[in-house]
Design a protein around this motif. Structure first.
Motif, PDB file in Angstrom:
ATOM      1  N   ASP A  88       0.816  -1.219   0.000  1.00  0.00           N
ATOM      2  CA  ASP A  88       0.000   0.000   0.000  1.00  0.00           C
ATOM      3  C   ASP A  88       0.847   1.266   0.000  1.00  0.00           C
ATOM      4  OD1 ASP A  88      -2.465   1.232  -0.129  1.00  0.00           O
ATOM      5  OD2 ASP A  88      -2.689   1.385   2.046  1.00  0.00           O
ATOM      6  N   CYS A 107       2.317   4.745  -0.866  1.00  0.00           N
ATOM      7  CA  CYS A 107       1.855   6.046  -1.358  1.00  0.00           C
ATOM      8  C   CYS A 107       2.995   7.051  -1.248  1.00  0.00           C
ATOM      9  CB  CYS A 107       0.665   6.549  -0.548  1.00  0.00           C
ATOM     10  SG  CYS A 107      -0.814   5.516  -0.665  1.00  0.00           S
ATOM     11  N   LYS A 108       3.068   7.944  -2.222  1.00  0.00           N
ATOM     12  CA  LYS A 108       4.065   9.012  -2.188  1.00  0.00           C
ATOM     13  C   LYS A 108       3.438  10.283  -2.724  1.00  0.00           C
ATOM     14  CE  LYS A 108       7.950  11.151  -1.711  1.00  0.00           C
ATOM     15  NZ  LYS A 108       8.454  11.503  -0.362  1.00  0.00           N
ATOM     16  N   ARG A 109       3.545  11.326  -1.923  1.00  0.00           N
ATOM     17  CA  ARG A 109       2.999  12.629  -2.289  1.00  0.00           C
ATOM     18  C   ARG A 109       4.114  13.668  -2.245  1.00  0.00           C
ATOM     19  NH1 ARG A 109      -2.149  14.812  -1.848  1.00  0.00           N
ATOM     20  NH2 ARG A 109      -2.910  12.918  -0.821  1.00  0.00           N
ATOM     21  N   GLU A 168       0.013  13.698  -5.872  1.00  0.00           N
ATOM     22  CA  GLU A 168       0.035  12.303  -5.437  1.00  0.00           C
ATOM     23  C   GLU A 168       0.632  11.458  -6.561  1.00  0.00           C
ATOM     24  OE1 GLU A 168      -2.952   9.576  -2.711  1.00  0.00           O
ATOM     25  OE2 GLU A 168      -3.798  10.888  -4.252  1.00  0.00           O
ATOM     26  N   LEU A 171       2.292   8.228  -6.141  1.00  0.00           N
ATOM     27  CA  LEU A 171       1.980   6.807  -5.965  1.00  0.00           C
ATOM     28  C   LEU A 171       0.742   6.689  -5.100  1.00  0.00           C
ATOM     29  CD1 LEU A 171       5.516   5.285  -5.206  1.00  0.00           C
ATOM     30  CD2 LEU A 171       4.327   5.368  -7.408  1.00  0.00           C
ATOM     31  N   ARG A 172      -0.190   5.840  -5.539  1.00  0.00           N
ATOM     32  CA  ARG A 172      -1.473   5.746  -4.836  1.00  0.00           C
ATOM     33  C   ARG A 172      -1.798   4.290  -4.514  1.00  0.00           C
ATOM     34  NH1 ARG A 172      -5.852   9.032  -8.107  1.00  0.00           N
ATOM     35  NH2 ARG A 172      -4.861   8.166  -9.971  1.00  0.00           N
ATOM     36  N   GLY A 173      -1.199   3.815  -3.431  1.00  0.00           N
ATOM     37  CA  GLY A 173      -1.544   2.482  -2.929  1.00  0.00           C
ATOM     38  C   GLY A 173      -0.994   1.341  -3.745  1.00  0.00           C
ATOM     39  N   THR A 181       5.313   8.347   1.667  1.00  0.00           N
ATOM     40  CA  THR A 181       4.389   9.110   2.512  1.00  0.00           C
ATOM     41  C   THR A 181       3.635   8.174   3.437  1.00  0.00           C
ATOM     42  OG1 THR A 181       4.169  10.736   0.733  1.00  0.00           O
ATOM     43  CG2 THR A 181       2.496  10.777   2.473  1.00  0.00           C
ATOM     44  N   SER A 182       3.268   7.020   2.915  1.00  0.00           N
ATOM     45  CA  SER A 182       2.636   5.984   3.732  1.00  0.00           C
ATOM     46  C   SER A 182       2.853   4.643   3.054  1.00  0.00           C
ATOM     47  CB  SER A 182       1.146   6.259   3.930  1.00  0.00           C
ATOM     48  OG  SER A 182       0.457   6.240   2.694  1.00  0.00           O
ATOM     49  N   GLY A 221      -0.086   6.682 -11.069  1.00  0.00           N
ATOM     50  CA  GLY A 221       0.350   6.278  -9.746  1.00  0.00           C
ATOM     51  C   GLY A 221      -0.341   5.060  -9.182  1.00  0.00           C
ATOM     52  N   LYS A 222      -1.143   4.384 -10.009  1.00  0.00           N
ATOM     53  CA  LYS A 222      -1.850   3.176  -9.556  1.00  0.00           C
ATOM     54  C   LYS A 222      -1.526   2.015 -10.496  1.00  0.00           C
ATOM     55  CE  LYS A 222      -6.015   4.784  -9.852  1.00  0.00           C
ATOM     56  NZ  LYS A 222      -7.504   4.893  -9.751  1.00  0.00           N
TER      57      LYS A 222
END
Length: 241
Positions: free
Chosen positions: A7, A9-11, A16, A18-20, A55-56, A211-212
């Protein structure tokens, strides 16, 4: 060996990138990451190696999370080759390759030189050991960069569009070295626009869009019979070049 992306993520500020993203890479896998420029391919690889802090989400290598505190140690296991070769211009090819083992692993100069010679032989450049980067073609510099990344004996290699900075006639020599690494069993994650290479050597293809992960699967499915219209559009554009 197992690399797990969970999962991710990078912002960057409000952007955004990368999204998950989630992906497992097992020993011997060759994962080709494809997608248009700006889709997040390079950022994904840089987050895996903690050159960018996610980011997460998490990246785990053999069950251990990659963090700011252990990133240097993890980079010994997770090698990376960049678009630009990033060789030290004041060092010869053999010194570029032997530097990290001497400085990071504490390898003796004699052993580091012998191992560097063997690695340059592996990338078909032993005769260029005494040359400086400015005396080498782009393809030769990238092959030295591959040897340098291999010098720390990584368990997995990340390639960030390794042929994108090369003249077309030099692309083949770099891809041939990468094919040989695949044949030797090296685990790889490769961001690439080289669809024929992805079709030929990848065990798994991941198509990133915005990003997905929009589509993923075996090369024959993703590259030969894509399900998503966006994948079809991207491949039609890339293959028409």
């Amino acid at each position: 060996m197992k690399l797990q992306i969970q999962d991710l993520c990078k912002r960057f500020d409000s952007l955004e990138v990368l999204r998950g993203i989630s992906q497992d890479v097992n020993a011997g896998d060759v994962v080709a990451v494809i997608g248009a420029s700006g889709s997040g391919k390079s950022t994904l690889l840089r987050c895996i190696n903690f050159l960018e802090e996610p980011t997460s989400g998490r990246v785990l290598f053999d069950g251990e999370e990659v963090t700011r505190d252990n990133a240097d140690a993890m980079r010994r296991k997770i090698g990376m080759v960049f678009q630009r070769f990033n060789l030290f211009p004041h060092l010869t090819a053999i010194d570029n390759v032997s530097l990290a083992p001497r400085k990071v692993l504490g390898t003796s100069p004699k052993q580091a030189t012998e191992e560097a010679e063997a690695l340059l032989d592996q990338v078909h450049l032993r005769d260029k050991a005494g040359n400086y980067p400015a005396q080498l073609s782009g393809g030769q510099q990238q092959r030295v960069a591959i040897a340098r990344a291999m010098a720390l004996r990584p368990k997995v290699m990340l390639f960030d569009e390794p042929t994108s900075a090369l003249d077309p006639e030099l692309v083949g020599e770099v891809l041939e070295v990468m094919r040989e690494l695949v044949s030797s069993g090296m685990t790889m994650m490769v961001a690439t626009h080289e669809m024929s290479f992805a079709r030929e050597v990848a065990s798994h293809v991941v198509f990133l869009d915005g990003g997905k992960v929009l589509e993923e699967g075996p090369p024959a499915q993703v590259l030969g019979e894509p399900k998503e219209d966006r994948t079809k559009e991207f491949l039609a554009r890339v293959l028409a070049r």
